[in-house]
Design a protein around this motif. Sequence first.
Motif, PDB file in Angstrom:
ATOM      1  N   LYS A 259       1.205  -1.000   0.045  1.00 56.16           N
ATOM      2  CA  LYS A 259       0.306   0.394  -0.142  1.00 56.16           C
ATOM      3  C   LYS A 259       0.975   1.249   0.055  1.00 56.16           C
ATOM      4  CE  LYS A 259      -3.395  -1.560   2.189  1.00 56.16           C
ATOM      5  NZ  LYS A 259      -4.945  -1.982   3.603  1.00 56.16           N
ATOM      6  N   ILE A 260       2.135   1.367   0.742  1.00 54.65           N
ATOM      7  CA  ILE A 260       3.137   2.367   0.341  1.00 54.65           C
ATOM      8  C   ILE A 260       3.390   2.526  -1.006  1.00 54.65           C
ATOM      9  CG2 ILE A 260       5.212   3.250   1.015  1.00 54.65           C
ATOM     10  CD1 ILE A 260       3.415   4.283   3.339  1.00 54.65           C
ATOM     11  N   ALA A 261       3.649   1.226  -1.105  1.00 55.09           N
ATOM     12  CA  ALA A 261       3.821   0.915  -2.424  1.00 55.09           C
ATOM     13  C   ALA A 261       3.085   1.822  -3.629  1.00 55.09           C
ATOM     14  CB  ALA A 261       4.518   0.150  -3.453  1.00 55.09           C
ATOM     15  N   GLY A 262       1.816   1.668  -3.054  1.00 47.46           N
ATOM     16  CA  GLY A 262       0.628   2.089  -4.106  1.00 47.46           C
ATOM     17  C   GLY A 262       0.152   3.464  -4.224  1.00 47.46           C
ATOM     18  N   GLN A 263       0.330   3.542  -3.316  1.00 44.89           N
ATOM     19  CA  GLN A 263      -0.412   4.993  -2.610  1.00 44.89           C
ATOM     20  C   GLN A 263       0.183   6.450  -2.106  1.00 44.89           C
ATOM     21  OE1 GLN A 263      -3.764   4.143   0.345  1.00 44.89           O
ATOM     22  NE2 GLN A 263      -3.999   2.103  -0.782  1.00 44.89           N
ATOM     23  N   THR A 264       1.515   5.956  -2.199  1.00 40.07           N
ATOM     24  CA  THR A 264       2.202   6.796  -1.714  1.00 40.07           C
ATOM     25  C   THR A 264       3.788   7.432  -2.684  1.00 40.07           C
ATOM     26  OG1 THR A 264       4.295   5.940  -0.185  1.00 40.07           O
ATOM     27  CG2 THR A 264       1.844   6.578   0.971  1.00 40.07           C
ATOM     28  N   ARG A 265       4.363   8.330  -2.232  1.00 41.02           N
ATOM     29  CA  ARG A 265       5.868   8.524  -3.451  1.00 41.02           C
ATOM     30  C   ARG A 265       7.078   8.170  -2.272  1.00 41.02           C
ATOM     31  NH1 ARG A 265       3.295  12.895  -6.862  1.00 41.02           N
ATOM     32  NH2 ARG A 265       1.246  14.445  -6.363  1.00 41.02           N
ATOM     33  N   THR A 266       6.809   7.000  -2.347  1.00 42.98           N
ATOM     34  CA  THR A 266       7.900   6.287  -1.410  1.00 42.98           C
ATOM     35  C   THR A 266       8.796   5.795  -2.593  1.00 42.98           C
ATOM     36  OG1 THR A 266       6.425   6.066   0.863  1.00 42.98           O
ATOM     37  CG2 THR A 266       9.094   5.106   0.160  1.00 42.98           C
ATOM     38  N   THR A 267      10.357   5.714  -2.857  1.00 45.66           N
ATOM     39  CA  THR A 267      10.793   5.288  -3.136  1.00 45.66           C
ATOM     40  C   THR A 267      11.924   4.584  -2.922  1.00 45.66           C
ATOM     41  OG1 THR A 267      12.210   6.828  -3.781  1.00 45.66           O
ATOM     42  CG2 THR A 267      10.415   6.725  -5.377  1.00 45.66           C
ATOM     43  N   LYS A 268      12.363   4.447  -1.538  1.00 43.29           N
ATOM     44  CA  LYS A 268      12.962   4.292  -0.591  1.00 43.29           C
ATOM     45  C   LYS A 268      12.444   3.559   0.602  1.00 43.29           C
ATOM     46  CE  LYS A 268      17.759   5.341   1.208  1.00 43.29           C
ATOM     47  NZ  LYS A 268      17.192   5.483   2.831  1.00 43.29           N
ATOM     48  N   ALA A 269      12.771   2.012   0.884  1.00 44.42           N
ATOM     49  CA  ALA A 269      13.225   1.476   1.729  1.00 44.42           C
ATOM     50  C   ALA A 269      13.539   1.105   2.501  1.00 44.42           C
ATOM     51  CB  ALA A 269      11.653   0.456   1.725  1.00 44.42           C
ATOM     52  N   ASN A 270      13.859   1.332   3.427  1.00 43.01           N
ATOM     53  CA  ASN A 270      15.041   1.175   4.563  1.00 43.01           C
ATOM     54  C   ASN A 270      14.851  -0.497   5.516  1.00 43.01           C
ATOM     55  OD1 ASN A 270      16.157   3.667   4.297  1.00 43.01           O
ATOM     56  ND2 ASN A 270      16.376   4.224   6.406  1.00 43.01           N
ATOM     57  N   VAL A 271      15.291  -1.711   5.315  1.00 41.02           N
ATOM     58  CA  VAL A 271      15.052  -2.849   5.409  1.00 41.02           C
ATOM     59  C   VAL A 271      16.699  -3.049   6.868  1.00 41.02           C
ATOM     60  CG1 VAL A 271      14.698  -5.119   5.916  1.00 41.02           C
ATOM     61  CG2 VAL A 271      13.563  -3.767   4.111  1.00 41.02           C
ATOM     62  N   ALA A 272      16.263  -3.558   7.942  1.00 43.01           N
ATOM     63  CA  ALA A 272      17.588  -3.501   8.484  1.00 43.01           C
ATOM     64  C   ALA A 272      17.617  -5.186   9.903  1.00 43.01           C
ATOM     65  CB  ALA A 272      18.040  -2.029   9.628  1.00 43.01           C
ATOM     66  N   THR A 273      16.668  -4.332  10.763  1.00 41.42           N
ATOM     67  CA  THR A 273      16.802  -5.428  11.722  1.00 41.42           C
ATOM     68  C   THR A 273      16.330  -6.910  11.043  1.00 41.42           C
ATOM     69  OG1 THR A 273      16.894  -4.271  13.176  1.00 41.42           O
ATOM     70  CG2 THR A 273      15.932  -6.737  14.004  1.00 41.42           C
ATOM     71  N   ALA A 274      15.398  -6.888  10.635  1.00 41.92           N
ATOM     72  CA  ALA A 274      14.994  -8.824   9.478  1.00 41.92           C
ATOM     73  C   ALA A 274      15.842  -9.064   9.175  1.00 41.92           C
ATOM     74  CB  ALA A 274      13.894  -7.945   8.722  1.00 41.92           C
ATOM     75  N   LEU A 275      16.979  -8.155   8.647  1.00 37.82           N
ATOM     76  CA  LEU A 275      17.732  -8.778   7.443  1.00 37.82           C
ATOM     77  C   LEU A 275      18.834  -9.714   8.077  1.00 37.82           C
ATOM     78  CD1 LEU A 275      18.844  -6.730   4.934  1.00 37.82           C
ATOM     79  CD2 LEU A 275      17.280  -8.646   4.204  1.00 37.82           C
TER      80      LEU A 275
END
Length: 424
Positions: A259-275
Motif C-alpha cells: 500500500k505504501i508503494a501504491g498510494q504514496t510517493r515512496t521510492t526508498k525503504a530501509n530494511v535492517a533488523t529483519a536482515l
Amino acid sequence: MKNYQDAFAQALQVGRPPNVVELFPNSRALIVSGKFIDRAMLKKGKAIAMAANGRNYFVIRGALMAAQRANAAIIIEIAKSESNYCGVNFWNIARIVDNLCNEMGITVPVAVHADHYGIKGPEDVEAARTEIPSVFDAGMTSIALDASHLPDEENLLSSLQLWPYVPKWAGHETEVGEIKGKTGLSTPEEALFLIQGLNAHDVFPDWIALNNGTTHGIEAASEGIQIELTARIHDALAPYKVSGAQHGTSGNSSDRLRKIAGQTRTTKANVATALQMISWGLEVNDYGNAKLDDNGNFVKVENQGVTEDMWKEMTAYAESKGLKKGDFKKINLPFESRLLAQPRKVRLRMAERVEQFVYNMLVNVLNCKDTAPIAVEEILAAGSHDPGPKAQRLEDPENWSESRIRDRGAAIERDRGEAGNFED
C-alpha cells in the motif's frame, strides 16, 4: 533498450561518480549516485528500492545476490550509529560492496548510502564538516542528513550549514520527526517548513523521511506505517518533487508495504533488523520480526544461518552484557570476525537466506523487479554521473533568512513524542 550488457558497459564509463572512479579505477561494479535509484523507481511507478542495512558481510552479499536475480537497482546502506556497533561502517562499506560486485559479477546499479548521519547539536555540526567529506572519500554515493532530533528550525539550519559538504551529484535524504512509533508523528506543516526552507537555498533533497508511525528495530506494536498520513504529507510536498524514504520497514506486513508503494510517493525503504536476524538463522514472520518461543527467546532454525554452537555463544554473550532483544544488534561487532571464520557452507547459507528474503520483497512487495535497466537508461540519458536535481527553486530566499527561519519554526505547533534514543 539496447543489449543490456552493452548499455551496462557504457554506464560504467559515464555513470560512476568521481570518488568511486578514483577508489576503484579498474572495477566493473556499477556504483552510482542514489539519485539514479530514485529516478528509476519514479520512472517505473509505484516502485520502491530496498535500502538494505548491511550490518554484516552476509547481509550485503545476500542483498546483492537478490538484486541481481530480480534485475533490480538497490541501495546498500549503514547508519552512523550502526557504524559504532557493526563491523561494517561508513568507511569500509563501499569497499565491501565493490569487492562483492566484482566477485559475483553483479551488473545492477547500486548506491551506497550513509544513513542517519545524525546531528544533535552544534558540536555534531562542527565534526561533520570533516566527517562528511571523509565518508565520500571512502566511496559513499548518497547520504541522509538527519537533524530530526532537533527543533524544526535547528533541523533546517543545521541541514543548510552542512549541505556544502555533500557533493552535488550525491543522493540526498532529509528527515523531519524522529522515527519513534505512534508518538510525535510528523505533520504536513513540519515537512513543508523543512522542504521549503531548503528549496529557498537551492537544496533539493531526493527523499524525505518522516515519523509516520514506525520504529527502528523490533516493532512490537501493530500500528506501523500510517499510510494516509504519509500520502497526505507527500501530496503537500508534490510541488517540490521530493520522494519518500520509509524507515522502520521491519515490523510492517507485506500488505502494508504494498500500500505504501501504491498510494504514496515512496521510492526508498530501509530494511535492517529483519536482515540481521535472517542472516543469523532466526525464524521471522511476514512482518520481518523475529519470532519468540514460549520462554520469550528467539527461535533459531536448525541448520540455517550460523551454527548452533555459534548461536549459543552469541546468546551467552548477550546475556552476559544484559542485552535485551532489541539490543541484539550490538552483537554484530564482537562477532563479525567469528562469523566470517565459520565453515564455507555456513557462510554461504547465511547469505543465501538473506537472498531469498530480499528477492521476495523486491519482486512481490516493493515492485522493483527489472528496475536495473531503467536506472541504466537514466544514466545514459544523463550522459553523466549526475542527473541533476528533480526540482527547481520555488521559494524566495528573503523569506527564509536565519531570523525568519527561527521565527517561523518557533511558531510551529509540534508534538515531539516520547523521550528516548531512536537514532537507528
